[in-house]
Design a protein around this motif. Structure first.
Motif, PDB file in Angstrom:
ATOM      1  N   ALA A  39      15.394   3.865  36.165  1.00  0.00           N
ATOM      2  CA  ALA A  39      14.165   3.184  35.742  1.00  0.00           C
ATOM      3  C   ALA A  39      13.042   3.449  36.742  1.00  0.00           C
ATOM      4  CB  ALA A  39      14.410   1.688  35.577  1.00  0.00           C
ATOM      5  N   ASP A  40      13.373   3.477  38.036  1.00  0.00           N
ATOM      6  CA  ASP A  40      12.373   3.770  39.066  1.00  0.00           C
ATOM      7  C   ASP A  40      11.817   5.190  38.905  1.00  0.00           C
ATOM      8  OD1 ASP A  40      12.644   1.258  40.191  1.00  0.00           O
ATOM      9  OD2 ASP A  40      13.920   1.946  41.853  1.00  0.00           O
ATOM     10  N   VAL A  41      12.700   6.145  38.624  1.00  0.00           N
ATOM     11  CA  VAL A  41      12.246   7.526  38.423  1.00  0.00           C
ATOM     12  C   VAL A  41      11.320   7.590  37.212  1.00  0.00           C
ATOM     13  CG1 VAL A  41      12.973   9.860  37.758  1.00  0.00           C
ATOM     14  CG2 VAL A  41      14.195   8.633  39.580  1.00  0.00           C
ATOM     15  N   PHE A  42      11.711   6.944  36.116  1.00  0.00           N
ATOM     16  CA  PHE A  42      10.855   6.968  34.933  1.00  0.00           C
ATOM     17  C   PHE A  42       9.532   6.258  35.193  1.00  0.00           C
ATOM     18  CE2 PHE A  42      14.703   7.983  32.335  1.00  0.00           C
ATOM     19  CZ  PHE A  42      14.227   9.189  31.827  1.00  0.00           C
ATOM     20  N   ALA A  81       1.458  10.397  46.812  1.00  0.00           N
ATOM     21  CA  ALA A  81       2.310  10.583  45.631  1.00  0.00           C
ATOM     22  C   ALA A  81       3.602  11.316  46.010  1.00  0.00           C
ATOM     23  CB  ALA A  81       1.546  11.359  44.556  1.00  0.00           C
ATOM     24  N   LEU A  82       3.490  12.325  46.840  1.00  0.00           N
ATOM     25  CA  LEU A  82       4.675  13.085  47.248  1.00  0.00           C
ATOM     26  C   LEU A  82       5.636  12.234  48.069  1.00  0.00           C
ATOM     27  CD1 LEU A  82       2.942  16.469  48.057  1.00  0.00           C
ATOM     28  CD2 LEU A  82       4.639  16.070  46.237  1.00  0.00           C
ATOM     29  N   ARG A  83       5.107  11.321  48.884  1.00  0.00           N
ATOM     30  CA  ARG A  83       5.997  10.407  49.637  1.00  0.00           C
ATOM     31  C   ARG A  83       6.820   9.564  48.675  1.00  0.00           C
ATOM     32  NH1 ARG A  83       1.736  10.147  53.131  1.00  0.00           N
ATOM     33  NH2 ARG A  83       0.860   8.273  52.197  1.00  0.00           N
ATOM     34  N   ALA A  87      10.864   9.808  48.200  1.00  0.00           N
ATOM     35  CA  ALA A  87      11.709   8.630  48.426  1.00  0.00           C
ATOM     36  C   ALA A  87      12.699   8.427  47.287  1.00  0.00           C
ATOM     37  CB  ALA A  87      10.834   7.387  48.591  1.00  0.00           C
ATOM     38  N   HIS A  88      12.355   8.915  46.102  1.00  0.00           N
ATOM     39  CA  HIS A  88      13.247   8.785  44.938  1.00  0.00           C
ATOM     40  C   HIS A  88      13.969  10.095  44.624  1.00  0.00           C
ATOM     41  CE1 HIS A  88      10.875   5.128  44.481  1.00  0.00           C
ATOM     42  NE2 HIS A  88      11.954   4.671  43.871  1.00  0.00           N
TER      43      HIS A  88
END
Length: 147
Positions: A39-42, A81-83, A87-88
């Motif tokens: 869910a975090d990735v989405f 955004a890249l950080r 992290a994910h």
């Protein structure tokens, strides 16, 4: 386990629920930690700027300044955004002296992006076709574009 939700098997059968199928699917469900990670990735993919960064990275490893130039965002915004993406485990970073180069973390991320792009190319946009500037902002030639 003899209960499905708050009702038992008998009440499930009366409602037309197929208890064997429910139990089989429940047994195959990933754990809550994996579901939360997914869910975090989405949710990360819910930001058009981050999606544009990831699409840029489909071309291969890139420096932050180059990504920023491609997606028309500041280097600071791209770095932030890249950080989050790193992290994910969506992107990886390699360093060459003072330069950091980012790439998609693995083939799963590439496939997810490619499938998503293919999907939106075959679906009707949720926005009205006559909305001014829609095609320029979305990168589509229209609601049925095959990008």
């Amino acid at each position: 386990m003899d209960k499905i939700g708050s009702g038992g098997r008998d009440s499930a059968a009366l409602r037309g629920v197929h208890p064997e199928q429910v139990e089989e699917v429940r047994a195959s469900m990933p754990g809550i930690a994996d579901i939360t990670d997914l869910a975090d990735v989405f949710s990360l993919l819910g930001d058009p700027g981050r999606v544009r960064i990831l699409i840029a990275l489909l071309a291969g490893r890139m420096a932050v300044r180059d990504i920023a130039a491609v997606v028309d965002l500041s280097e600071s915004a791209v770095s932030h955004a890249l950080r989050l993406l790193r992290a994910h485990r969506v992107v990886d970073v390699t360093r060459d002296g003072r330069n950091a180069y980012y790439a998609l973390a693995d083939s799963h991320v590439r496939i997810l992006l490619e499938l998503g792009l293919e999907h939106v190319g075959h679906t009707v946009l949720l926005h009205p076709a006559n909305e001014p500037g829609l095609d320029e902002r979305s990168g589509h030639d229209g609601p049925h574009s095959a990008h």
